[in-house]
Design an enzyme around this catalytic site. Structure first.
Site, PDB file in Angstrom:
ATOM      1  N   ASP A 275      84.257  44.358  43.350  1.00 45.42           N
ATOM      2  CA  ASP A 275      83.037  43.776  42.799  1.00 45.42           C
ATOM      3  C   ASP A 275      83.420  42.855  41.646  1.00 45.42           C
ATOM      4  O   ASP A 275      84.094  43.275  40.700  1.00 45.42           O
ATOM      5  CB  ASP A 275      82.110  44.892  42.304  1.00 45.42           C
ATOM      6  CG  ASP A 275      80.672  44.432  42.136  1.00 45.42           C
ATOM      7  OD1 ASP A 275      80.427  43.214  42.191  1.00 45.42           O
ATOM      8  OD2 ASP A 275      79.802  45.295  41.953  1.00 45.42           O
TER       9      ASP A 275
ATOM     10  N   ASP B  66      79.560  38.437  45.728  1.00 44.76           N
ATOM     11  CA  ASP B  66      80.466  38.975  44.713  1.00 44.76           C
ATOM     12  C   ASP B  66      80.983  40.378  44.995  1.00 44.76           C
ATOM     13  O   ASP B  66      81.581  40.999  44.117  1.00 44.76           O
ATOM     14  CB  ASP B  66      79.777  38.959  43.342  1.00 44.76           C
ATOM     15  CG  ASP B  66      78.469  39.754  43.333  1.00 44.76           C
ATOM     16  OD1 ASP B  66      78.007  40.173  44.406  1.00 44.76           O
ATOM     17  OD2 ASP B  66      77.912  39.953  42.237  1.00 44.76           O
ATOM     18  N   GLU B  67      80.784  40.906  46.202  1.00 43.29           N
ATOM     19  CA  GLU B  67      81.332  42.227  46.482  1.00 43.29           C
ATOM     20  C   GLU B  67      81.650  42.398  47.959  1.00 43.29           C
ATOM     21  O   GLU B  67      81.036  41.780  48.826  1.00 43.29           O
ATOM     22  CB  GLU B  67      80.378  43.335  46.011  1.00 43.29           C
ATOM     23  CG  GLU B  67      79.003  43.308  46.638  1.00 43.29           C
ATOM     24  CD  GLU B  67      78.142  44.472  46.158  1.00 43.29           C
ATOM     25  OE1 GLU B  67      78.672  45.601  46.030  1.00 43.29           O
ATOM     26  OE2 GLU B  67      76.943  44.253  45.921  1.00 43.29           O
TER      27      GLU B  67
END
Length: 436
Positions: A5, A100-101
């Site tokens: 993350d 973003d993850e």
């Protein structure tokens, strides 16, 4: 299983490409009266600011030190692709959840010791930082649930490898909301029954979990609460729609209450749209009446957009008066026609109009002659270029002047120059140039 993350991704991307902002409280999101925070740096979170919060409230919490910037989706997508490309060079199969993850299950870690996993994660974080300049936190465990919890506990800028014999103790001591799939409504329902921790939920008979949360969701969450998570990592197909809906304890019977409910659903769906990284062309409004019948209406814009006021205006124009259609118990808003190609409206004020008007097509107010100084054509956060000073971004403008900070990712903090706002040499630039 690993879960990576990126820390405070949107704000971190701004601090990366605009070095003057490093160490400062940055808020990314809408700048208008109805603006919502899309991302907040850790320096801003210290004051209580967070994503999905009204921007006006976040600014009050942070105070005058807050730096508020509009989102630059093209920059975030470019950085996201660079991160995932870096990860795929080590782990070919990657399950991305958003920009973003992502989850990964490296074959080389099968049967590895905790020390081996820690070395692998440390190397992965170092590689991402070297190639992209972004900080990632990583969690590792036997399944997705533990890995995701681990990355959350490791933030900011850390990693947590949960040992197999420690997983259940860690899991059961956490608030029930930490269980993947438990939202605010389910959390409230469980808390009212005295179920505060994941361990409390895990101790229930599976039949009781099913009766509380439903026969489809309840047993699955009960398995996760007991540490049973055998879901594999798989490449995800792009979603065709993102949406959010809320069921209300009291039926909605007035248009004003319905408009507030629609606005709330738009904000929630818009948060998911931001994380998805695409823009929407079609807005869908779903209304479930008190008699359980469903009304669905949609509107297609002439262009794909991620502009919150534009999407809110489109959703509000679809609203039906409860006095005419009957009491409403559920309101949902969805965005479809998702695209990575965005185009701003030539007349956004028309698209955004009538968010709170009962008659969106009614007469417009007559424009009054203005006597105050016209607004500057430069807006804070705009990427610009100047042949003498290079690439920069607008810090502020007014009274015929514009202040620009000339810097990019590789320059370090750059000088600020105040120029005449009509300086012909100052032009709008491609935001991607800030990555240079």
């Amino acid at each position: 299983m690993l879960h990576l993350d990126l820390d405070a991704f949107f704000a971190s991307a701004e601090q990366l490409t605009r070095p003057t902002l490093r160490g400062r409280p940055v808020l990314v999101g809408g700048l208008g009266a109805r603006g919502v925070v899309a991302g907040a740096s850790y320096e801003a979170r210290i004051y209580g600011a967070r994503s999905a919060m009204p921007m006006s409230r976040a600014r009050r919490l942070v105070g005058p030190s807050a730096v508020v910037l509009p989102p630059r989706g093209v920059v975030y997508r470019e950085l996201s692709e660079a991160v995932f490309e870096t990860l795929r060079s080590r782990m070919p199969v990657l399950e991305t959840l958003s920009m973003d993850e992502a989850f990964a299950e490296p074959a080389e870690l099968a049967g590895a010791s905790v020390a081996d996993v820690e070395r692998f994660c440390a190397g992965l974080r170092e590689t991402v930082l070297d190639r992209t300049g972004l900080v990632a936190s990583i969690g590792a465990g036997s399944g997705k649930q533990i890995a995701k919890i681990g990355s959350g506990l490791a933030k900011p800028d850390g990693m947590l490898v949960v040992r197999p014999d420690e997983e259940r103790a860690l899991l059961h001591g956490l608030p029930v909301r930490k269980l993947w799939g438990i939202g605010p409504v389910a959390e409230d329902r469980l808390r009212r029954l005295g179920i505060d921790t994941i361990g409390d939920f895990a101790a229930l008979p599976v039949a009781e979990a099913a009766s509380i949360l439903g026969t489809t969701v309840g047993p699955g969450l009960h398995r996760l609460a007991n540490g049973i998570d055998d879901r594999p990592v798989a490449e995800r197909a792009e979603a065709k729609q993102v949406s959010a809906e809320t069921t209300f304890a009291t039926d909605i019977v007035t248009m004003s209450d319905l408009r507030r409910a629609v606005a709330g659903s738009v904000v929630a769906a818009h948060t998911r749209l931001r994380k998805d990284g695409r823009a929407a062309r079609t807005v869908v409004l779903k209304l479930r009446k008190a008699d359980m019948s469903i009304l669905t209406r949609s509107s297609t814009l002439p262009y794909a957009t991620e502009d919150l006021p534009t999407l809110t205006g489109a959703a509000q124009r679809l609203a039906l008066d409860p006095i005419e259609v009957g009491p409403i118990r559920l309101v949902g808003v969805g965005f479809a026609g998702l695209s990575t190609i965005r185009q701003d409206s030539l007349f956004p004020e028309l698209d955004r109009a009538a968010e709170g008007d009962d008659d969106a097509s009614g007469p417009r107010p007559v424009l009054q002659q203005r006597t105050e100084e016209p607004r500057s054509r430069w807006h804070p956060g705009t990427d610009v270029s100047h042949p003498e000073f290079g690439h920069g971004w607008v810090q502020g403008a007014g009274h015929g002047r514009v202040t620009v900070r000339f810097e990019t990712r590789t320059t370090g903090p750059g000088p600020a120059r105040t120029l005449d706002e009509d300086d012909a040499a100052l032009v709008v630039a491609d935001p991607l140039a800030s990555l240079a």
